[in-house]
Design an enzyme around this catalytic site. Structure first.
Site, short mmCIF file in Angstrom:
data_model
loop_
_atom_site.label_atom_id
_atom_site.label_comp_id
_atom_site.label_asym_id
_atom_site.label_seq_id
_atom_site.Cartn_x
_atom_site.Cartn_y
_atom_site.Cartn_z
CG ASN A 130 -0.26 -0.22 2.46
OD1 ASN A 130 0.52 -0.87 2.67
ND2 ASN A 130 -0.76 0.58 3.55
CB ALA A 155 3.31 -7.07 -1.39
N GLY A 205 1.89 -5.91 7.72
CA GLY A 205 0.83 -6.75 7.17
C GLY A 205 -0.37 -7.06 8.10
CD GLU A 227 1.90 -0.82 10.57
OE1 GLU A 227 0.62 -1.11 10.83
OE2 GLU A 227 2.20 -0.15 9.74
CB CYS A 261 -2.13 0.64 8.59
SG CYS A 261 -0.48 1.45 8.59
#
Length: 452
Positions: A130, A155, A205, A227, A261
């Site tokens: 992200n 990723a 993640g 995190e 997040c």
């Protein structure tokens, strides 16, 4: 084989061949050799390299911004700002790392006693898509300055970004092996983490991924920092500046197409101002312009993958089936999801209990400030939070009651190199950024010297 796909057009951008076991072994050997030489440099020498990284990022921000936009769909403006943020963090640590890692003198009855901070070795970083540059750089910059070397398992949908970050360190002159990208899938992580040459791991993640990695690291007695996302509460009290709170709430929730997040995900509003605040939020949402993320006029791009759009739709649908009311949005074309606002959200609904990773904001009514704090804390997550009130004495009292790694009063929740970042509860443990972040992957060695 791995492929990166443009989420706006669904065009396949590039295919990448997975690293074989032979290639992974070669990279582990390079990391091990590089650590010996890299850690032997003075901290001022390592800082010199990181300053060059920052300069290189600024010189190439357009190119790297376009790569991020193509691979995961954030607007070009957001992507370029992300590159700039990485460069600012290079400067921050270049300016402060020497003081952060200076020997700490301890008063004792010894002739001399102090704590010295020394690097651990190769650190494996398992990073999400992200914020494909920022998530990596906020680990790598302090970690490398401290004398560690980095191994990046990014990723798979942003392997182009992974290789670009490796290129940045190479072009900035860092020795071979100091930072390397591993093009592997999740099934390879356990073997890499169990390798004796890997000394620690950091992961950003999902909760299940974090639990799995922490379990492996624990079995090997290796340090881990996790995190794991959040369901951040944005509390709006009756005396808040409602206009400003609504503007910031929508910006926080909808930036990066809601895929953050630390985005404000649950708007918890005192009953007396709920109607007015909701109307202001709707006005802000209506100003969002969706479209081609490469177009400078676009303010919100697509979600990164079809599966993510499917999931945010499910969470909205399930919440509505339990009594929530959809006030706006929900239309969808592929990865492009119109920003949604749900009212009448309560505990027990997916939009309250789960992390909503997409353009879905929810309004939750609180009877009073005590009820607002209760609702904010009624979550398995504890990453960030925000509190809106013009009474700063009240704010000082209430922020201490909120169960989260950070609380932003009358401002936008965000990560910033100057302050520690991380969470509690199922949002993880450990801290990134600031002085605490650079000290996560060092040996705090006590030295005690007696008189001869």
């Amino acid at each position: 084989m791995f492929s990166s796909v443009n989420p706006y057009t669904q065009e396949k951008l590039k295919t990448y061949r997975a690293d074989s076991q032979t290639i992974v072994e070669r990279k582990l050997k390079q990391a091990d050799r590089a650590f010996a030489d890299w850690s032997a440099l003075s901290i001022s020498e390592r800082i010199g390299y990181i300053r060059k990284v920052g300069e290189y990022l600024i010189a190439n921000k357009q190119r790297y911004g376009e790569l991020m936009t193509a691979e995961m769909g954030k607007t070009l403006k957001e992507a370029i700002a992300e590159v700039e943020k990485c460069a600012v963090t290079c400067t921050f640590y270049a300016d402060h790392a020497e003081a952060f890692l200076a020997d700490q003198l301890i008063e004792s009855d010894a002739k001399t006693s102090f704590v010295t901070y020394q690097p651990l070795g190769a650190v494996l970083a398992i990073m999400p898509w992200n914020f494909p540059f920022w998530q990596v750089m906020r680990f790598a910059i302090p970690g490398l300055i401290a004398g560690n070397v980095g191994l990046l398992k990014h990723a798979s949908n942003v392997f182009g970004c992974a290789l670009a970050i490796e290129e940045i360190f190479q072009k900035s002159g860092l020795p071979e092996g100091v930072f390397q990208a591993l093009l592997v899938d999740s099934s390879a992580v356990e073997g890499i983490l169990k390798d004796k040459r890997v000394k620690a791991v950091t992961l950003t993640g999902s909760g299940p991924a974090g639990a799995s990695v922490a379990s492996i690291a624990g079995s090997q007695i290796k340090k881990s920092v996790l995190e794991l996302g959040g369901s951040d509460a944005l509390i709006v009290l009756a005396d808040a500046n409602l206009q400003k709170a609504a503007e910031v709430a929508v910006k926080s929730r909808m930036q990066n197409a809601g895929q953050s997040c630390i985005a404000a995900k649950r708007f918890i509003v005192e009953k007396s101002v709920k109607k007015q605040f909701t109307e202001l939020v709707l006005q802000q949402i209506q100003q969002i312009k969706q479209g081609d993320p490469m177009d400078v006029a676009t303010t919100m791009g697509p979600m990164a993958r079809i599966s993510l759009a499917d999931d945010i739709e499910r969470q909205c649908r399930e919440s509505v089936s339990k009594g929530a009311k959809l006030l706006s949005g929900g239309q969808r074309e592929g990865c492009n999801v119109a920003p949604m606002l749900l009212d009448k959200v309560k505990p027990g609904m997916a939009a309250f209990d789960e992390e909503t990773f997409g353009p879905l904001a929810v309004i939750i009514e609180a009877k009073d400030e005590a009820d607002a704090i209760r609702l904010a804390n009624q979550s398995d997550f504890g990453l960030g939070s925000a509190l809106w009130t013009q009474d700063l004495e009240k704010a000082d009292r209430l922020v201490r009651q909120i169960q989260a790694g950070s609380v932003f009063v009358n401002g936008l929740m965000r990560s910033d190199a100057r302050v520690p970042f991380g969470g509690i509860k199922t949002s993880g443990f450990g801290r990134e950024l600031s002085e605490l972040g650079i000290k996560e992957f060092v040996n705090a060695k006590t030295v005690w010297v007696e008189k001869a």
